[in-house]
Motif scaffolding. Sequence first.
Motif, mmCIF file in Angstrom:
data_model
loop_
_atom_site.group_PDB
_atom_site.id
_atom_site.type_symbol
_atom_site.label_atom_id
_atom_site.label_comp_id
_atom_site.label_asym_id
_atom_site.label_seq_id
_atom_site.Cartn_x
_atom_site.Cartn_y
_atom_site.Cartn_z
ATOM 1 N N LEU A 1 -57.631 -32.752 13.369
ATOM 2 C CA LEU A 1 -58.055 -31.387 13.672
ATOM 3 C C LEU A 1 -57.669 -30.487 12.504
ATOM 4 C CD1 LEU A 1 -57.095 -30.608 17.397
ATOM 5 C CD2 LEU A 1 -59.343 -30.339 16.352
ATOM 6 N N ASP A 2 -58.652 -29.734 12.006
ATOM 7 C CA ASP A 2 -58.461 -28.894 10.825
ATOM 8 C C ASP A 2 -58.858 -27.460 11.177
ATOM 9 O OD1 ASP A 2 -59.142 -27.465 8.480
ATOM 10 O OD2 ASP A 2 -60.699 -28.892 7.870
ATOM 11 N N GLY A 3 -57.853 -26.596 11.299
ATOM 12 C CA GLY A 3 -58.165 -25.198 11.605
ATOM 13 C C GLY A 3 -58.144 -24.870 13.088
ATOM 14 N N LYS B 1 -56.128 -27.811 3.968
ATOM 15 C CA LYS B 1 -56.380 -28.552 5.219
ATOM 16 C C LYS B 1 -57.709 -29.304 5.154
ATOM 17 C CE LYS B 1 -56.336 -24.804 7.781
ATOM 18 N NZ LYS B 1 -56.133 -23.773 6.748
ATOM 19 N N GLY B 2 -58.749 -28.595 4.783
ATOM 20 C CA GLY B 2 -60.081 -29.202 4.748
ATOM 21 C C GLY B 2 -60.158 -30.329 3.723
ATOM 22 N N THR B 3 -59.584 -30.085 2.560
ATOM 23 C CA THR B 3 -59.594 -31.087 1.487
ATOM 24 C C THR B 3 -58.882 -32.355 1.936
ATOM 25 O OG1 THR B 3 -59.577 -29.311 -0.150
ATOM 26 C CG2 THR B 3 -58.891 -31.493 -0.923
ATOM 27 N N GLN C 1 -70.144 -19.783 -3.011
ATOM 28 C CA GLN C 1 -68.861 -19.191 -2.630
ATOM 29 C C GLN C 1 -68.960 -18.734 -1.179
ATOM 30 O OE1 GLN C 1 -67.495 -15.614 -4.766
ATOM 31 N NE2 GLN C 1 -65.405 -16.334 -4.437
ATOM 32 N N ARG C 2 -67.950 -19.021 -0.381
ATOM 33 C CA ARG C 2 -67.965 -18.558 1.008
ATOM 34 C C ARG C 2 -67.882 -17.040 1.044
ATOM 35 N NH1 ARG C 2 -63.733 -22.107 4.517
ATOM 36 N NH2 ARG C 2 -63.194 -20.016 5.257
ATOM 37 N N ASP C 3 -68.614 -16.410 1.989
ATOM 38 C CA ASP C 3 -68.595 -14.948 2.104
ATOM 39 C C ASP C 3 -67.191 -14.415 2.320
ATOM 40 O OD1 ASP C 3 -71.318 -14.767 1.837
ATOM 41 O OD2 ASP C 3 -71.706 -14.802 4.004
ATOM 42 N N GLY D 1 -61.085 -18.988 -6.034
ATOM 43 C CA GLY D 1 -61.799 -19.891 -6.946
ATOM 44 C C GLY D 1 -62.522 -21.019 -6.232
ATOM 45 N N ARG D 2 -62.511 -20.988 -4.926
ATOM 46 C CA ARG D 2 -63.138 -22.084 -4.176
ATOM 47 C C ARG D 2 -64.665 -22.010 -4.239
ATOM 48 N NH1 ARG D 2 -61.501 -23.182 1.903
ATOM 49 N NH2 ARG D 2 -61.971 -20.962 2.116
ATOM 50 N N ARG D 3 -65.303 -23.150 -4.304
ATOM 51 C CA ARG D 3 -66.756 -23.254 -4.134
ATOM 52 C C ARG D 3 -66.987 -24.363 -3.120
ATOM 53 N NH1 ARG D 3 -65.973 -19.319 -6.341
ATOM 54 N NH2 ARG D 3 -66.952 -18.400 -8.175
HETATM 55 MG MG MG Z 1 -60.997 -25.328 5.565
#
Ligand code: MG
Length: 213
Positions: free
Chosen positions: A83-85, A13-15, A159-161, A126-128
């Motif tokens: 709108l994302d999320g 979504k964010g991408t 990396q997100r918590d 694997g997201r950063r």
């Molecule tokens: Mg997102």
Amino acid sequence: MYLVLLGPPGAGKGTQAAILARKQKLAHISTGDMLRDAVKDGSDLGLKARQYMDRGELVPDDVVVGITRERLQAPDARRGFVLDGFPRTAAQAEKLDEILVDLDMQLQMIVNLEVPERELIRRLTGRRVCPKCAKSYHLVFNPPRSLGICDECGNDLVQRDDDKESTVRQRLEVYHKQTEPLVQYYSESGLLFTIDGIGSVQQVNERLEDLLE
Ligand code: MG
Ligand code: AP5
Ligand code: ZN
């Protein structure tokens, strides 16, 4: 154009929202990004939100509806938004309908990004992300041009918590319980379209743009 991107955590979504926003000059409204900004600022709202986010739970509806309502009133949102999320619960979807009536805006489309669970886990673990501009990368699937550095602003990636595997699984469970029912809610509106979220970022973007045309 007033648009909602729906889909599980890690669906992209964010991408995709970031690409659409840039190409189509839309406001990219991500409740996750707004909440992370509040956490970073250490505001009361941030302190409250953090307890939920760290556990992979949803932040209470009244908090999220409040910040989204405010954001939707900004002039750039009136010109068009993605709108994302948000919305993520039935109560949020109902509130969104009310807010849009008040603002005299009408959703054109709700796009549901479909990605199987195994792939979601690979994407999220694997997201950063860039803590400054919120752009998201993947170690393997979507790497930055130079290792560990944001292409856009040169900041160090982190990396997100909540991208640890145990929290990822919790977020997926929360998605199935609280957010997935929105697919049914929106399919009754006739505005829901589902696209396959598998493939490269570019391929998914093309599917999305074809649909918008
Ligand atoms: Mg997102
Ligand atoms: P939020 O930030 O919204 O997290 P999420 O829904 O869990 O979604 P993600 O950001 O994890 O996934 P995404 O779909 O944006 O994927 P992305 O494009 O980054 O919310 C975080 C928390 O805030 C929630 O848990 C909750 O506590 C709270 N919150 C937020 N909104 C709320 C609300 N409305 N109500 C209550 N609480 C709320 O992509 C993921 C990865 O995959 C990246 O590494 C990316 O590079 C990679 N990728 C993207 N596309 C592809 C592709 N096509 N192929 C391969 N890899 C890809
Ligand atoms: Zn950046």
